[in-house]
Design a protein around this motif. Sequence first.
Motif, PDB file in Angstrom:
ATOM      1  N   GLN A  16       0.837  -1.198   0.000  1.00  0.00           N
ATOM      2  CA  GLN A  16       0.000   0.000   0.000  1.00  0.00           C
ATOM      3  C   GLN A  16       0.880   1.259   0.000  1.00  0.00           C
ATOM      4  N   VAL A  17       0.207   2.407  -0.158  1.00  0.00           N
ATOM      5  CA  VAL A  17       0.902   3.694  -0.186  1.00  0.00           C
ATOM      6  C   VAL A  17       0.281   4.593   0.882  1.00  0.00           C
ATOM      7  N   LEU A  18       1.147   5.182   1.710  1.00  0.00           N
ATOM      8  CA  LEU A  18       0.694   6.136   2.720  1.00  0.00           C
ATOM      9  C   LEU A  18       1.108   7.545   2.276  1.00  0.00           C
ATOM     10  N   THR A  19       0.150   8.424   2.182  1.00  0.00           N
ATOM     11  CA  THR A  19       0.453   9.826   1.874  1.00  0.00           C
ATOM     12  C   THR A  19       0.035  10.693   3.056  1.00  0.00           C
ATOM     13  N   ALA A  20       0.734  11.802   3.223  1.00  0.00           N
ATOM     14  CA  ALA A  20       0.432  12.709   4.335  1.00  0.00           C
ATOM     15  C   ALA A  20       0.733  14.144   3.904  1.00  0.00           C
ATOM     16  N   VAL A  21      -0.104  15.044   4.353  1.00  0.00           N
ATOM     17  CA  VAL A  21       0.149  16.475   4.227  1.00  0.00           C
ATOM     18  C   VAL A  21      -0.157  17.082   5.592  1.00  0.00           C
ATOM     19  N   GLY A  22       0.781  17.894   6.113  1.00  0.00           N
ATOM     20  CA  GLY A  22       0.588  18.436   7.459  1.00  0.00           C
ATOM     21  C   GLY A  22       1.166  19.823   7.614  1.00  0.00           C
ATOM     22  N   ASP A  23       0.907  20.396   8.769  1.00  0.00           N
ATOM     23  CA  ASP A  23       1.328  21.777   9.031  1.00  0.00           C
ATOM     24  C   ASP A  23       1.516  21.950  10.534  1.00  0.00           C
ATOM     25  N   VAL A  24       2.732  22.231  10.955  1.00  0.00           N
ATOM     26  CA  VAL A  24       2.997  22.573  12.357  1.00  0.00           C
ATOM     27  C   VAL A  24       2.554  24.013  12.576  1.00  0.00           C
ATOM     28  N   VAL A  25       1.753  24.236  13.595  1.00  0.00           N
ATOM     29  CA  VAL A  25       1.210  25.570  13.840  1.00  0.00           C
ATOM     30  C   VAL A  25       2.337  26.517  14.239  1.00  0.00           C
ATOM     31  N   GLY A  26       2.390  27.676  13.599  1.00  0.00           N
ATOM     32  CA  GLY A  26       3.421  28.664  13.889  1.00  0.00           C
ATOM     33  C   GLY A  26       4.303  28.900  12.683  1.00  0.00           C
ATOM     34  N   HIS A  27       5.101  29.969  12.779  1.00  0.00           N
ATOM     35  CA  HIS A  27       6.008  30.341  11.685  1.00  0.00           C
ATOM     36  C   HIS A  27       7.346  30.722  12.296  1.00  0.00           C
ATOM     37  N   SER A  28       8.275  29.790  12.269  1.00  0.00           N
ATOM     38  CA  SER A  28       9.584  30.045  12.865  1.00  0.00           C
ATOM     39  C   SER A  28      10.492  28.874  12.536  1.00  0.00           C
ATOM     40  N   LEU A  29      11.737  29.031  12.938  1.00  0.00           N
ATOM     41  CA  LEU A  29      12.677  27.920  12.795  1.00  0.00           C
ATOM     42  C   LEU A  29      12.225  26.735  13.644  1.00  0.00           C
ATOM     43  N   ASP A  30      11.628  27.004  14.808  1.00  0.00           N
ATOM     44  CA  ASP A  30      11.126  25.923  15.659  1.00  0.00           C
ATOM     45  C   ASP A  30      10.060  25.112  14.933  1.00  0.00           C
ATOM     46  N   ALA A  31       9.138  25.816  14.226  1.00  0.00           N
ATOM     47  CA  ALA A  31       8.086  25.106  13.499  1.00  0.00           C
ATOM     48  C   ALA A  31       8.690  24.203  12.430  1.00  0.00           C
ATOM     49  N   ALA A  32       9.696  24.708  11.719  1.00  0.00           N
ATOM     50  CA  ALA A  32      10.340  23.896  10.687  1.00  0.00           C
ATOM     51  C   ALA A  32      11.054  22.688  11.299  1.00  0.00           C
ATOM     52  N   THR A  33      11.641  22.899  12.488  1.00  0.00           N
ATOM     53  CA  THR A  33      12.351  21.797  13.151  1.00  0.00           C
ATOM     54  C   THR A  33      11.377  20.707  13.596  1.00  0.00           C
ATOM     55  N   VAL A  34      10.238  21.110  14.181  1.00  0.00           N
ATOM     56  CA  VAL A  34       9.228  20.130  14.603  1.00  0.00           C
ATOM     57  C   VAL A  34       8.662  19.406  13.383  1.00  0.00           C
ATOM     58  N   MET A  35       8.501  20.116  12.270  1.00  0.00           N
ATOM     59  CA  MET A  35       8.041  19.479  11.031  1.00  0.00           C
ATOM     60  C   MET A  35       8.952  18.312  10.657  1.00  0.00           C
ATOM     61  N   VAL A  36      10.273  18.545  10.731  1.00  0.00           N
ATOM     62  CA  VAL A  36      11.221  17.489  10.386  1.00  0.00           C
ATOM     63  C   VAL A  36      11.051  16.297  11.325  1.00  0.00           C
ATOM     64  N   GLU A  37      10.865  16.574  12.618  1.00  0.00           N
ATOM     65  CA  GLU A  37      10.661  15.488  13.590  1.00  0.00           C
ATOM     66  C   GLU A  37       9.428  14.666  13.265  1.00  0.00           C
TER      67      GLU A  37
END
Length: 544
Positions: free
Chosen positions: A360-381
Amino acid sequence: MDVNGNLTDTTVLIVDDTAASRYAIGTVLRRAGHEVVAVTRGQEALSELDVRLRKGRLPDVALIDVHLPDMSGFELCRRLKERPHMAGLPVVHFSAQSAVPADRCQGLETGAEAYLTVPAEPEDIEAAVRAAVRAARLRADDQALVRRLRLLSETIVTIQSARSLHELADATADGAARLLGCPAAVFVLDRDGELYRGLSRERTSLAMPDEGAHRDVAELLRRLTRGQSGVRITTVPAPLWPTGFFRPGVQHDARLTLVLTQDGRVPVCLAIPTRGRRRVSPENEALLAQLAQAAVLAAEPLLMYQVERHVALTLQHSFLPRPHQLPELPGVDIAVRYEPASQETEIGGDFYAALRVGDQVLTAVGDVVGHSLDAATVMVELRHALRAYCLAESDPAALAERLDQLLQHYHTEVTATVCLALIDPGSGRTRIANAGHIPPLILGDDGSAEYVKASGPLLGVGLPHPPPTELVLGPTDRLLMVTDGLIETRGTDLSVSMEHLRAAAVGALPGLEALCDTLLACFGREREDDVALLALSLADRAGR
């Protein structure tokens, strides 16, 4: 004013219908070095002042007889003070009759500076004139200072609200021009040596200096400031200062106000033109120094943000695979897009993922709330955690629960949205779990477009997630998943924006790439948030 502080070369308007009195007062004032203009009536005085006003040569003081044939001296004074461009003209009333207190009070109430009884000693007449002129000039100086301080404070407020280095440089240059009444240029040098230029408004629509001139300025600033810190004010002669920053094609010496950091960098340079022996007054240089320092204080967070934004963008581009880097996913076709927010906006935590989970194939689209380097870092996690979790668990609702637990444990102040879709390419069976995200849109080739009825709580709030919504993806269906940055507009209800998205998607050309390109063209320009899109269809179907 002479070396002893006496006022000379002033022009005095005498309004008196008595010839002998005009002659006597005029003689006294001429001997003291004043220019004298004499008229006999109030209306004649107003006409004379109108002529002089048009020429920009109002007298410095008016001596007005209380008793005139066409109007009283008090009435003439009142009319003068009612005219905005004459209100600052000092008035001294005089009369050959002994003044009663009521007359003196009336004269002062209409705006006069003093009241003389004539004949008077020459010293008294001269002293009254000097006092009136000094008081008027002090008032004018005070008003000019108040005006410039107001302009300075207004400019600082504008500078502090600048959202980019370009905006900051333009606002600082325009404020300097308004303060001094001459063209101004402002340069901001970032940590990488890139030069941002701002010019006062009257220059911005005209021909600009070329890139070579900007490189010359950047190099000049570096040479001028090596090993120094604080505020430095210096003049660069025209042969060394590039032509055209102040006026097109014109060479000027440049008076520079430089603010330097402890390491000798020049975050801000404020430049104004100067020629020959004409110099900027110490008062004006102090105002320019305050303006430049305010610009530096406003520039520092923008410079820091620039570094942070670069790091966040690097994270986004490093961990979000480009379309040609997507893993091979048998049975499905996928198109993805990621567009960072506009240059003046912080990077957020938008992401997409497309993973193989068994057959099967799993797809995901998401958004960490906020706009900062922290938000981008949590996105990677989150994205890496999802890749790890799906090795042992494929159910999208269970995966949402585990991502929720990760945020609660490691990032208690962070929330995120995510939509997960697990697709079986062979049967088209699709299970969707939605954690606070825009639901997927299913597009049929018959022109239909319906949002999947799937909803659930945000990640990070600790609420239970419902079972996944199940559907069968048809042979010609396209599944579209987007982040809200694509369509969300301040002041517009999200449901309205979702309907706009539905209409734009229906109008797109066939194919996944065409669908993504159409939506970015419709919604993705100058957005205040990042945009992530993922479109999917079954690979053995036509229309790709």
